[in-house]
Design an enzyme around this catalytic site. Structure first.
Site, short mmCIF file in Angstrom:
data_model
loop_
_atom_site.label_atom_id
_atom_site.label_comp_id
_atom_site.label_asym_id
_atom_site.label_seq_id
_atom_site.Cartn_x
_atom_site.Cartn_y
_atom_site.Cartn_z
N ARG A 127 0.82 -1.22 0.00
CA ARG A 127 0.00 0.00 0.00
C ARG A 127 0.86 1.26 0.00
O ARG A 127 1.85 1.36 0.70
CB ARG A 127 -0.90 0.02 1.24
CG ARG A 127 -1.59 1.37 1.40
CD ARG A 127 -2.67 1.37 2.41
NE ARG A 127 -2.32 0.74 3.65
CZ ARG A 127 -3.22 0.39 4.56
NH1 ARG A 127 -4.50 0.60 4.34
NH2 ARG A 127 -2.85 -0.17 5.68
N ARG A 172 -2.05 -6.27 14.22
CA ARG A 172 -3.36 -5.66 13.96
C ARG A 172 -4.40 -6.74 13.62
O ARG A 172 -5.57 -6.64 14.00
CB ARG A 172 -3.25 -4.63 12.82
CG ARG A 172 -2.57 -3.34 13.28
CD ARG A 172 -2.02 -2.50 12.15
NE ARG A 172 -2.99 -2.12 11.15
CZ ARG A 172 -2.68 -1.72 9.91
NH1 ARG A 172 -1.42 -1.66 9.54
NH2 ARG A 172 -3.61 -1.39 9.08
P1 AP5 Z 1 -7.13 -0.14 1.96
O1 AP5 Z 1 -8.33 0.33 1.24
O2 AP5 Z 1 -6.13 0.89 2.40
O3 AP5 Z 1 -7.55 -1.11 3.18
P2 AP5 Z 1 -8.19 -0.79 4.59
O4 AP5 Z 1 -9.16 -1.88 4.89
O5 AP5 Z 1 -8.69 0.62 4.64
O6 AP5 Z 1 -6.90 -0.99 5.47
P3 AP5 Z 1 -6.35 -0.23 6.74
O7 AP5 Z 1 -5.00 -0.85 7.03
O8 AP5 Z 1 -6.39 1.26 6.56
O9 AP5 Z 1 -7.36 -0.68 7.82
P4 AP5 Z 1 -7.17 -0.59 9.29
O10 AP5 Z 1 -8.55 -0.84 9.73
O11 AP5 Z 1 -6.14 -1.49 9.89
O12 AP5 Z 1 -6.53 0.87 9.50
P5 AP5 Z 1 -7.11 2.19 10.13
O13 AP5 Z 1 -6.48 3.32 9.47
O14 AP5 Z 1 -8.58 2.14 10.25
O15 AP5 Z 1 -6.41 -1.21 1.00
C1 AP5 Z 1 -5.18 -1.82 1.38
C2 AP5 Z 1 -4.31 -1.99 0.09
O16 AP5 Z 1 -4.94 -2.92 -0.78
C3 AP5 Z 1 -4.13 -0.68 -0.72
O17 AP5 Z 1 -2.82 -0.63 -1.22
C4 AP5 Z 1 -5.12 -0.83 -1.87
O18 AP5 Z 1 -4.69 -0.16 -3.05
C5 AP5 Z 1 -5.17 -2.34 -2.07
N1 AP5 Z 1 -6.48 -2.81 -2.51
C6 AP5 Z 1 -7.69 -2.36 -2.09
N2 AP5 Z 1 -8.68 -3.03 -2.72
C7 AP5 Z 1 -8.05 -3.93 -3.55
C8 AP5 Z 1 -8.51 -4.91 -4.48
N3 AP5 Z 1 -9.82 -5.13 -4.65
N4 AP5 Z 1 -7.60 -5.65 -5.14
C9 AP5 Z 1 -6.26 -5.44 -4.95
N5 AP5 Z 1 -5.77 -4.50 -4.10
C10 AP5 Z 1 -6.65 -3.78 -3.41
O19 AP5 Z 1 -6.54 2.05 11.63
C11 AP5 Z 1 -5.16 2.18 11.88
C12 AP5 Z 1 -4.93 2.18 13.38
O20 AP5 Z 1 -5.65 3.30 13.97
C13 AP5 Z 1 -5.44 0.94 14.13
O21 AP5 Z 1 -4.50 -0.12 14.12
C14 AP5 Z 1 -5.66 1.53 15.53
O22 AP5 Z 1 -4.44 1.68 16.22
C15 AP5 Z 1 -6.20 2.94 15.23
N6 AP5 Z 1 -7.67 2.94 15.14
C16 AP5 Z 1 -8.42 3.19 14.03
N7 AP5 Z 1 -9.73 3.11 14.32
C17 AP5 Z 1 -9.81 2.81 15.64
C18 AP5 Z 1 -10.89 2.56 16.54
N8 AP5 Z 1 -12.16 2.59 16.11
N9 AP5 Z 1 -10.59 2.27 17.82
C19 AP5 Z 1 -9.32 2.24 18.26
N10 AP5 Z 1 -8.25 2.44 17.47
C20 AP5 Z 1 -8.49 2.72 16.17
#
Ligand code: AP5
Length: 232
Positions: A127, A172
């Site tokens: 990513r 994660r």
């Molecule tokens: P992408 O769309 O970026 O995936 P994503 O599901 O959004 O992944 P994240 O890693 O952002 O999810 P996350 O839930 O761990 O992170 P968040 O920021 O919420 O796609 C991933 C890759 O795949 C990209 O390169 C894309 O191009 C590719 N791709 C997409 N679709 C594809 C397809 N169909 N085919 C091929 N490739 C594809 O959270 C981060 C951190 O924040 C957490 O670990 C935690 O510490 C904190 N946090 C966030 N929310 C909370 C909460 N509610 N409570 C407590 N802590 C929180």
């Protein structure tokens, strides 16, 4: 419409949310992006959140709920929202139920993106995000930018998230299994849950998600800000 988008890290929540929100004319609210804004600002909340994020752990509920509640209270959510990455445990799910009940509203749907863990690791490792607008998401192999290292939409420099190291991603995933997976049961019991396969092309998955909320892709109204999901 008021929708929650859930699923493991790297399932494609952020990628789909940009297109879905444009198709449904609702605000995309990413809990991760809201927390990263606080990290960038260097606020006390951001400094606390950063420690947990770098370790691949959930940020404490009190902080996350405060940030999301404040965002949901803004007037631009009146037409609806697509909540990406919140709730991530049962405490947050119950907090969201309470926030919505207090404003006399309720969720219309919860979409759970389903994907094998091996694919998660491949997706997260490749990513790259735009440094000017984190909503522009690329992958070095699956959706590479036209010019290496540059965002196709705004020309911003692409970077790798510091919690995307493989060991952190595996942590994660563990947190997802133990804390977030039970949220699915919470919404299944409320009759709101639809599981959507996150395998296949971005457009294919978008079509499935739109069908799950009772909308066809021809209802797309404004995709100007989002890259074409078909990649053409
Ligand atoms: P992408 O769309 O970026 O995936 P994503 O599901 O959004 O992944 P994240 O890693 O952002 O999810 P996350 O839930 O761990 O992170 P968040 O920021 O919420 O796609 C991933 C890759 O795949 C990209 O390169 C894309 O191009 C590719 N791709 C997409 N679709 C594809 C397809 N169909 N085919 C091929 N490739 C594809 O959270 C981060 C951190 O924040 C957490 O670990 C935690 O510490 C904190 N946090 C966030 N929310 C909370 C909460 N509610 N409570 C407590 N802590 C929180």
């Amino acid at each position: 419409m008021r929708i929650v988008l859930t699923g493991p890290p790297g399932a494609g929540k952020g990628t789909q949310a940009v297109h879905l929100a444009a198709c449904l004319s609702v605000q995309h609210i990413s809990a991760g992006d809201l927390l990263r804004e606080h990290v960038d600002q260097g606020s006390a909340l951001g400094r606390n959140a950063r420690t947990h994020m770098l370790a691949g752990l959930l940020v404490p509920d009190r902080l996350t709920i405060e940030v999301v509640e404040e965002r949901l209270a803004r007037p631009d959510t009146v037409r609806g929202f697509l909540l990406d990455g919140f709730p991530r445990n049962l405490v947050q799910a119950e907090a969201l139920d309470g926030i919505l009940a207090a404003s006399g509203s309720e969720l219309d749907a919860v979409l759970d993106l389903e994907i094998p863990e091996a694919e998660v690791v491949r997706r997260v490792a490749g990513r790259r995000l735009c440094s000017q607008d984190r909503r522009h998401i690329f992958h070095v192999a699956y959706s590479p930018p036209e010019v290496a290292g540059r965002c196709d939409v705004c020309g911003g420099e692409l970077y790798q998230r510091d919690d995307d190291l493989e060991a952190t991603v595996r942590r994660r995933l563990e947190v997802y299994r133990s804390e977030t997976a039970p949220v699915v049961g919470h919404y299944r019991a409320q009759g709101l849950l639809t599981t959507v396969s996150a395998l296949g092309g971005v457009q294919e998955i978008l079509d499935r998600a739109l069908a799950a909320v009772g909308r066809g892709q021809d209802e797309s109204q404004d995709r100007d800000e989002a890259p074409d999901p078909s990649g053409s």
